[in-house]
Scaffold this motif. Structure first.
Motif, short mmCIF file in Angstrom:
data_model
loop_
_atom_site.label_atom_id
_atom_site.label_comp_id
_atom_site.label_asym_id
_atom_site.label_seq_id
_atom_site.Cartn_x
_atom_site.Cartn_y
_atom_site.Cartn_z
N GLY A 35 9.50 2.23 1.84
CA GLY A 35 8.29 2.98 2.14
C GLY A 35 8.54 3.99 3.24
N ARG A 36 7.47 4.40 3.90
CA ARG A 36 7.57 5.34 5.00
C ARG A 36 6.57 4.95 6.06
N MET A 74 3.14 3.10 5.01
CA MET A 74 2.81 3.39 3.61
C MET A 74 3.88 2.79 2.71
N ILE A 75 3.50 1.74 1.97
CA ILE A 75 4.41 1.04 1.07
C ILE A 75 3.86 1.12 -0.35
N ASP A 76 4.68 1.58 -1.28
CA ASP A 76 4.25 1.68 -2.67
C ASP A 76 3.92 0.29 -3.20
N GLY A 77 2.72 0.11 -3.71
CA GLY A 77 2.29 -1.18 -4.22
C GLY A 77 1.45 -1.96 -3.24
N GLY A 79 0.04 -0.07 -0.38
CA GLY A 79 -0.91 0.91 0.12
C GLY A 79 -0.66 1.33 1.55
N ARG A 80 -1.71 1.88 2.16
CA ARG A 80 -1.65 2.42 3.52
C ARG A 80 -2.22 1.40 4.49
N ARG A 114 3.46 -9.09 -5.65
CA ARG A 114 4.78 -8.46 -5.54
C ARG A 114 5.87 -9.48 -5.27
N ARG A 126 0.48 -2.14 -16.23
CA ARG A 126 0.29 -0.84 -15.58
C ARG A 126 -1.17 -0.42 -15.57
N ARG A 130 -3.00 -3.32 -9.88
CA ARG A 130 -3.44 -3.78 -8.57
C ARG A 130 -4.19 -5.11 -8.65
#
Length: 214
Positions: A35-36, A74-77, A79-80, A114, A126, A130
């Motif tokens: 993530g970022r 921010m991690i994919d899957g 969220g923020r 996850r 898909r 979530r």
């Protein structure tokens, strides 16, 4: 007026139950996801989760921010998520999340999904990615029979499956990389209690040894 012993015991039980629920809610699990993060004065940087819970996370980063720094993760899957840095190492930092209880509950569901998705060999839905507990899994029974089942619900310690087949309570099963025992029979399927992590590793090593010997 003093509480009667029975009333006091019931109160202690309730307090203990709330404490156990809180510990489960904040239990950290290893979850390596890229993530970022955005930190004050440092800008946006890439990172990777080491472990995470609905209350916080440990993050791998080249330039970890100092304790007290406000961070947006921010991690994919997942969220923020906003939080504050508690501790800092040479290439890591720990973060305490600052989120409402409803958001923590949603994060707990996402973490659980996850954590188990790859281990159970699940195909993520898909359309409803979530929503935890959605997908198909292959369950291997003790006699080697493989059955396809819909995932009803999944947690770190177990999962419930919907299918026509009904293994016996106590029977050993394998779901993806996870091993466990059938805990109970449901109206439309069955529930499995997974082995603890240490047991999972031992079972996998025993399986590999048998395969290599063959």
């Amino acid at each position: 007026m003093l509480d009667k012993p029975g009333r006091l015991d019931r109160r202690k039980i309730k307090i203990a139950a709330r404490g156990a629920q809180e510990r489960r809610r904040h239990r950290r699990v290893e979850l390596a996801m890229r993530g970022r993060f955005l930190a004050e004065r440092a800008g946006e940087q890439p990172c990777r989760l080491i472990d995470v819970s609905p209350g916080g996370a440990k993050i791998l980063a080249k330039a970890p921010p100092a304790p007290g720094t406000r961070v947006v993760l921010m991690i994919d899957g997942l969220g923020r998520i906003e939080g504050e840095v508690l501790r800092q190492g040479a290439n890591w930092f720990s973060l305490r999340f600052q989120a409402s209880q409803p958001k923590r509950d949603r994060l707990a569901d996402a973490i659980t999904w996850r954590f188990n998705m790859e281990r159970l060999g699940l195909d993520e839905d898909r359309v409803a990615s979530r929503r935890p507990g959605k997908g198909r899994a292959t369950v291997k029974l003790r006699d080697g029979v493989m059955i396809q089942a819909d995932v009803i619900d999944v947690s770190i310690s177990g999962a419930a499956f919907a299918c026509l087949e009904r293994p016996r309570v106590g029977e050993r099963v394998q779901v993806g990389e996870m091993h466990g025992n059938v805990a109970r029979i449901l109206e439309n399927g069955f529930a499995v209690a997974f082995d603890p992590p240490e047991s999972q590793r031992s079972t996998a090593q025993d399986t590999n040894s048998v395969a290599q010997a063959g």
